[in-house]
Motif scaffolding. Sequence first.
Motif, short mmCIF file in Angstrom:
data_model
loop_
_atom_site.label_atom_id
_atom_site.label_comp_id
_atom_site.label_asym_id
_atom_site.label_seq_id
_atom_site.Cartn_x
_atom_site.Cartn_y
_atom_site.Cartn_z
N LEU A 103 43.20 27.48 29.05
CA LEU A 103 41.92 27.16 28.91
C LEU A 103 41.16 28.47 29.71
O LEU A 103 40.10 28.98 30.17
N ALA A 104 41.53 27.07 30.96
CA ALA A 104 41.56 27.65 32.20
C ALA A 104 41.47 29.28 33.03
O ALA A 104 40.86 30.49 33.51
N ALA A 105 42.42 29.89 32.56
CA ALA A 105 42.67 31.32 32.60
C ALA A 105 41.55 31.94 31.83
O ALA A 105 41.26 32.96 32.10
N LEU A 106 42.00 32.19 30.93
CA LEU A 106 41.17 32.09 30.16
C LEU A 106 39.61 32.54 30.49
O LEU A 106 38.89 33.70 29.94
N LEU A 107 39.28 31.39 30.46
CA LEU A 107 37.45 31.06 30.86
C LEU A 107 37.82 31.98 32.15
O LEU A 107 36.53 32.81 32.36
N ILE A 108 38.85 31.73 33.41
CA ILE A 108 38.41 33.08 34.79
C ILE A 108 38.54 34.48 34.04
O ILE A 108 37.77 35.45 35.13
N LEU A 109 39.31 34.45 33.32
CA LEU A 109 39.40 36.04 33.05
C LEU A 109 37.89 36.36 31.96
O LEU A 109 37.38 37.80 32.54
N ASP A 110 37.31 35.57 31.50
CA ASP A 110 36.60 35.65 30.57
C ASP A 110 34.86 35.96 32.09
O ASP A 110 34.30 36.95 31.92
N SER A 111 34.69 35.39 33.08
CA SER A 111 33.98 35.69 34.05
C SER A 111 34.61 36.97 34.73
O SER A 111 33.17 37.42 34.90
N ILE A 112 35.53 37.12 34.67
CA ILE A 112 35.74 38.39 35.79
C ILE A 112 35.38 39.68 34.91
O ILE A 112 34.71 40.23 35.02
N TYR A 113 35.30 39.49 33.69
CA TYR A 113 35.66 41.11 32.40
C TYR A 113 35.00 40.95 32.28
O TYR A 113 34.45 41.66 31.66
N GLY A 114 33.48 39.89 32.15
CA GLY A 114 32.52 39.67 31.23
C GLY A 114 33.17 40.18 29.28
O GLY A 114 32.11 41.03 29.44
N TRP A 115 33.31 39.75 29.31
CA TRP A 115 33.92 39.72 27.53
C TRP A 115 32.82 39.70 26.81
O TRP A 115 31.75 38.39 27.54
N LYS A 116 32.32 39.32 25.52
CA LYS A 116 30.96 39.11 24.81
C LYS A 116 31.29 37.83 25.12
O LYS A 116 31.80 37.10 24.91
N THR A 117 29.67 37.61 23.82
CA THR A 117 29.21 36.53 24.77
C THR A 117 29.71 35.43 24.25
O THR A 117 30.16 34.18 24.38
N TRP A 118 30.25 35.95 22.37
CA TRP A 118 30.62 34.97 21.96
C TRP A 118 32.34 33.94 21.86
O TRP A 118 32.22 33.43 21.21
N ILE A 119 32.63 34.97 22.78
CA ILE A 119 34.19 34.85 23.21
C ILE A 119 34.42 33.42 24.19
O ILE A 119 34.46 32.29 24.43
N GLY A 120 33.20 33.30 25.08
CA GLY A 120 32.80 32.42 26.07
C GLY A 120 32.43 31.42 25.50
O GLY A 120 32.75 30.11 25.84
N TRP A 121 31.21 31.45 24.42
CA TRP A 121 31.19 29.89 24.08
C TRP A 121 32.04 29.89 23.22
O TRP A 121 32.62 28.24 22.87
N ILE A 122 33.31 30.44 22.40
CA ILE A 122 34.25 29.95 21.82
C ILE A 122 35.10 29.20 23.07
O ILE A 122 36.12 27.81 22.45
N LEU A 123 35.11 29.79 24.12
CA LEU A 123 36.08 29.59 25.01
C LEU A 123 35.44 27.28 24.85
O LEU A 123 36.66 26.64 25.68
#
Length: 78
Positions: free
Chosen positions: A35-55
Amino acid sequence: MSIQWNTPKQRLSPHAVNLWRISAIIWNVIGFLILAALLILDSIYGWKTWIGWILWGVTGISVLYAVWDIFIQPSWLY
């Protein structure tokens, strides 16, 4: 025809609770690292907002599950 239940002749070792807790800690740490790796990737690559909320939602649910899995469930199972 009635079914008769026999009580167990042997008990589990009290050490089983510690083994279950250690196993739960290991699996939960692995899950939180993913989960931490996915959250870091989300912050680096700026995935869609809903992905961050789901994470973040999954992270919150995982914390609650970890409390259950590590502290409550082993004693309850014993």
